[in-house]
Design an enzyme around this catalytic site. Structure first.
Site, PDB file in Angstrom:
ATOM      1  N   SER A  46       0.805  -1.218   0.000  1.00 28.12           N
ATOM      2  CA  SER A  46       0.000   0.000   0.000  1.00 28.12           C
ATOM      3  C   SER A  46       0.843   1.275   0.000  1.00 28.12           C
ATOM      4  O   SER A  46       0.388   2.324  -0.470  1.00 28.12           O
ATOM      5  CB  SER A  46      -0.936   0.010   1.212  1.00 28.12           C
ATOM      6  OG  SER A  46      -0.194  -0.137   2.412  1.00 28.12           O
ATOM      7  N   GLY A  83      -1.940  -4.239   1.021  1.00 30.79           N
ATOM      8  CA  GLY A  83      -2.026  -5.442   1.838  1.00 30.79           C
ATOM      9  C   GLY A  83      -1.077  -6.549   1.430  1.00 30.79           C
ATOM     10  O   GLY A  83      -1.055  -7.615   2.062  1.00 30.79           O
ATOM     11  N   ASN A 112       3.942  -5.497   5.724  1.00 28.53           N
ATOM     12  CA  ASN A 112       2.770  -6.231   6.207  1.00 28.53           C
ATOM     13  C   ASN A 112       3.157  -7.514   6.935  1.00 28.53           C
ATOM     14  O   ASN A 112       2.467  -7.932   7.870  1.00 28.53           O
ATOM     15  CB  ASN A 112       1.819  -6.536   5.036  1.00 28.53           C
ATOM     16  CG  ASN A 112       1.124  -5.289   4.548  1.00 28.53           C
ATOM     17  OD1 ASN A 112       0.553  -4.526   5.322  1.00 28.53           O
ATOM     18  ND2 ASN A 112       1.188  -5.035   3.254  1.00 28.53           N
ATOM     19  N   ASP A 193      -5.157   6.502   9.984  1.00 30.11           N
ATOM     20  CA  ASP A 193      -4.793   5.162  10.470  1.00 30.11           C
ATOM     21  C   ASP A 193      -3.393   5.101  11.062  1.00 30.11           C
ATOM     22  O   ASP A 193      -2.980   4.081  11.609  1.00 30.11           O
ATOM     23  CB  ASP A 193      -4.932   4.127   9.355  1.00 30.11           C
ATOM     24  CG  ASP A 193      -4.017   4.400   8.161  1.00 30.11           C
ATOM     25  OD1 ASP A 193      -3.130   5.267   8.253  1.00 30.11           O
ATOM     26  OD2 ASP A 193      -4.209   3.740   7.119  1.00 30.11           O
ATOM     27  N   HIS A 196      -0.363   4.987   6.938  1.00 29.50           N
ATOM     28  CA  HIS A 196      -0.125   5.389   5.550  1.00 29.50           C
ATOM     29  C   HIS A 196       0.132   6.895   5.443  1.00 29.50           C
ATOM     30  O   HIS A 196      -0.680   7.697   5.906  1.00 29.50           O
ATOM     31  CB  HIS A 196      -1.329   5.002   4.686  1.00 29.50           C
ATOM     32  CG  HIS A 196      -1.565   3.525   4.647  1.00 29.50           C
ATOM     33  ND1 HIS A 196      -2.442   2.896   5.509  1.00 29.50           N
ATOM     34  CD2 HIS A 196      -1.023   2.565   3.879  1.00 29.50           C
ATOM     35  CE1 HIS A 196      -2.434   1.595   5.262  1.00 29.50           C
ATOM     36  NE2 HIS A 196      -1.573   1.369   4.276  1.00 29.50           N
TER      37      HIS A 196
END
Length: 220
Positions: A46, A83, A112, A193, A196
């Site tokens: 991402s 992801g 991730n 979040d 990011h």
């Protein structure tokens, strides 16, 4: 005798012409191949897939524009998926290599795996397999490293960060040690979040990546 000599001269001239044409065709083909833009394949997660951003705001798109501005004959294929793990990248890479035949493969994966606490040895094995696969396909591998918070202990996070340097030495692969250098410690540069980066952080991310990417493309 004069007629025989004449025919020999004519035949020789024809052969030389054919050879000359063939040589010109080969030179033309070589010139075309040389002038064809290099393809740079970015295989990331991402952080490279513009998650939460307007299209064209991420570091990959900014790198594409910089290539144009600096008249570097290369095109970027962004195969990043939000992801994505190292396992997913390893699965997808062979088909991407076959389709795009890149000169350079930029691997930006592992975050991730780290956030999920997956075994570092497994992530390293996947990155190694991707590097080997890309190299066998004739592509130059470039690695983009990542740091993760010490949620799973300092030993885990240290080993995670160190695996990029280990693989860089193993494959003689250019390395960006930490793509979020100058960003990670600034909470105002992140989306809600806290994972990011916002669009305004991506020029800094590109500044971390560009010197290595530029050199890798030019030396391939």
């Amino acid at each position: 005798m004069r007629n025989v000599l004449g025919r020999l001269v004519t035949d020789l001239s024809k052969k030389l012409s054919v050879h000359a044409v063939a040589a010109l065709l080969l030179l033309s083909a070589a010139a075309s191949a040389y002038s064809a833009p290099k393809t740079v394949l970015v295989l990331g997660d991402s952080l490279s897939a513009e998650y939460g951003l307007a299209r064209g705001a991420g570091w990959v798109a900014l790198a594409e524009q910089k290539l144009k501005d600096e008249k570097i004959d290369a095109a970027i294929v962004n195969a990043s998926v939000s992801g994505e793990t190292t396992s997913g990248g390893r699965t997808r890479l062979p088909a991407l290599l076959d389709k795009y035949k890149p000169a350079v493969v930029v691997i930006e994966l592992g975050a991730n795996d780290g956030l999920r606490g997956l075994p570092v040895n497994a992530a390293q094995a996947n990155l190694r397999a991707m590097s080997e696969t890309a190299a066998k396909a004739g592509a130059k591998v470039m690695l983009i490293g990542m740091r993760i918070p010490p949620n799973y202990g300092r030993d885990y996070s240290d080993k995670f960060f160190a695996m990029y340097g280990t693989l860089s030495k193993e494959f003689n692969a250019p390395l960006v040690p930490f793509m979020l250098d100058g960003v990670a410690d600034k909470t105002q540069l992140f989306q809600a979040d806290r994972l990011h980066p916002l669009a305004q952080a991506h020029p800094t991310i590109l500044a971390n990546i560009w010197p290595v990417l530029q050199k890798t493309i030019k030396t391939k």
